[in-house]
Every structure is written in C-alpha cells, then in structure tokens.
Design a protein around this motif. Structure first.
Motif, PDB file in Angstrom:
ATOM      1  N   ALA A   2       4.272  23.614 -20.172  1.00 46.44           N
ATOM      2  CA  ALA A   2       3.929  24.202 -21.463  1.00 46.44           C
ATOM      3  C   ALA A   2       4.938  23.738 -22.504  1.00 46.44           C
ATOM      4  CB  ALA A   2       3.934  25.717 -21.364  1.00 46.44           C
ATOM      5  N   LYS A   4       6.573  23.574 -26.329  1.00 47.13           N
ATOM      6  CA  LYS A   4       6.819  24.427 -27.483  1.00 47.13           C
ATOM      7  C   LYS A   4       7.403  23.587 -28.607  1.00 47.13           C
ATOM      8  CE  LYS A   4       6.295  28.777 -26.010  1.00 47.13           C
ATOM      9  NZ  LYS A   4       5.529  29.783 -26.701  1.00 47.13           N
ATOM     10  N   ARG A   6       9.978  24.355 -31.454  1.00 45.74           N
ATOM     11  CA  ARG A   6      10.899  25.414 -31.852  1.00 45.74           C
ATOM     12  C   ARG A   6      12.176  24.838 -32.435  1.00 45.74           C
ATOM     13  NH1 ARG A   6      12.033  27.678 -25.763  1.00 45.74           N
ATOM     14  NH2 ARG A   6      13.561  26.135 -25.161  1.00 45.74           N
ATOM     15  N   ASP A  24       9.941  21.428 -23.485  1.00 49.12           N
ATOM     16  CA  ASP A  24       9.304  22.247 -22.468  1.00 49.12           C
ATOM     17  C   ASP A  24       9.746  23.695 -22.670  1.00 49.12           C
ATOM     18  OD1 ASP A  24       7.957  23.105 -20.216  1.00 49.12           O
ATOM     19  OD2 ASP A  24       9.531  22.456 -18.831  1.00 49.12           O
ATOM     20  N   SER A  25       8.854  24.658 -22.486  1.00 49.73           N
ATOM     21  CA  SER A  25       9.176  26.053 -22.735  1.00 49.73           C
ATOM     22  C   SER A  25      10.228  26.601 -21.785  1.00 49.73           C
ATOM     23  CB  SER A  25       7.912  26.906 -22.671  1.00 49.73           C
ATOM     24  OG  SER A  25       7.359  26.838 -21.374  1.00 49.73           O
ATOM     25  N   ARG A  29      17.526  26.968 -25.252  1.00 52.41           N
ATOM     26  CA  ARG A  29      17.403  26.742 -26.696  1.00 52.41           C
ATOM     27  C   ARG A  29      18.006  25.418 -27.140  1.00 52.41           C
ATOM     28  NH1 ARG A  29      21.163  30.023 -30.600  1.00 52.41           N
ATOM     29  NH2 ARG A  29      22.565  28.452 -29.764  1.00 52.41           N
ATOM     30  N   GLU A  65       2.722  24.838 -28.579  1.00 60.33           N
ATOM     31  CA  GLU A  65       2.702  26.092 -29.327  1.00 60.33           C
ATOM     32  C   GLU A  65       3.920  26.162 -30.237  1.00 60.33           C
ATOM     33  OE1 GLU A  65       1.002  29.215 -29.490  1.00 60.33           O
ATOM     34  OE2 GLU A  65      -0.646  27.998 -28.731  1.00 60.33           O
ATOM     35  N   SER A  67       6.787  28.127 -32.342  1.00 59.28           N
ATOM     36  CA  SER A  67       7.389  29.456 -32.305  1.00 59.28           C
ATOM     37  C   SER A  67       7.034  30.177 -33.608  1.00 59.28           C
ATOM     38  CB  SER A  67       8.898  29.360 -32.142  1.00 59.28           C
ATOM     39  OG  SER A  67       9.482  28.804 -33.300  1.00 59.28           O
TER      40      SER A  67
END
Length: 79
Positions: A2, A4, A6, A24-25, A29, A65, A67
């Motif tokens: 998945a 992300k 961000r 990758d999720s 961070r 996706e 954030s």
C-alpha cells in the motif's frame, strides 16, 4: 504494498521543512522514499508549497493514498 503520499520532516530543531514523498505505508515517517514529489515550507510567509503535479497524478492513478495533510496541501495549492 500500500503506497502513501505523505510528508517527511527535514530541517533543524524548531525550523521544520517538509518534503512530499511517495512511500510504502509500512515505512517509518523519515524512511527511504520511493520518489520525491515536492516540498512544503511553513516557516516563510506566505507558506511555500511546491508540488510536481504530474508525478502526484501518476501516483494517484497507481492507487496511492494521500495523507490528510497532503490532501489539504493539494487544496491550498489549488490543484
């Protein structure tokens, strides 16, 4: 896997600077990103937002996706 979109924090203590990245999720961070998509500097007036919309659209088409913070930056950037 998945993906992300961000922020990752850069800069010094009390002087944050953020990069918008695709990763990758499961990665932490400040982990190694797959690709850099832009940057955000909240310490200047007005806030500096620079995004590569072609790359972001490519990742969104692939199912990444954003954030909540990146989603709001996209709205502020007018895109």
């Amino acid at each position: 896997m998945a993906m992300k979109i961000r922020l990752t924090r850069m800069g010094s203590k009390k002087r944050p600077f953020y990069r918008v990245v695709a990763l990758d999720s499961a990665v932490r961070r400040d982990g190694r990103p797959v690709e850099f998509l832009g940057h955000y500097n909240p310490m200047v007036e007005p806030n500096e937002i620079a995004l590569d919309m072609e790359k972001i659209e490519k990742w969104l088409e692939k199912g990444a996706e954003p954030s909540n913070t990146v989603r709001s930056l996209l709205k502020k950037a007018g895109k």
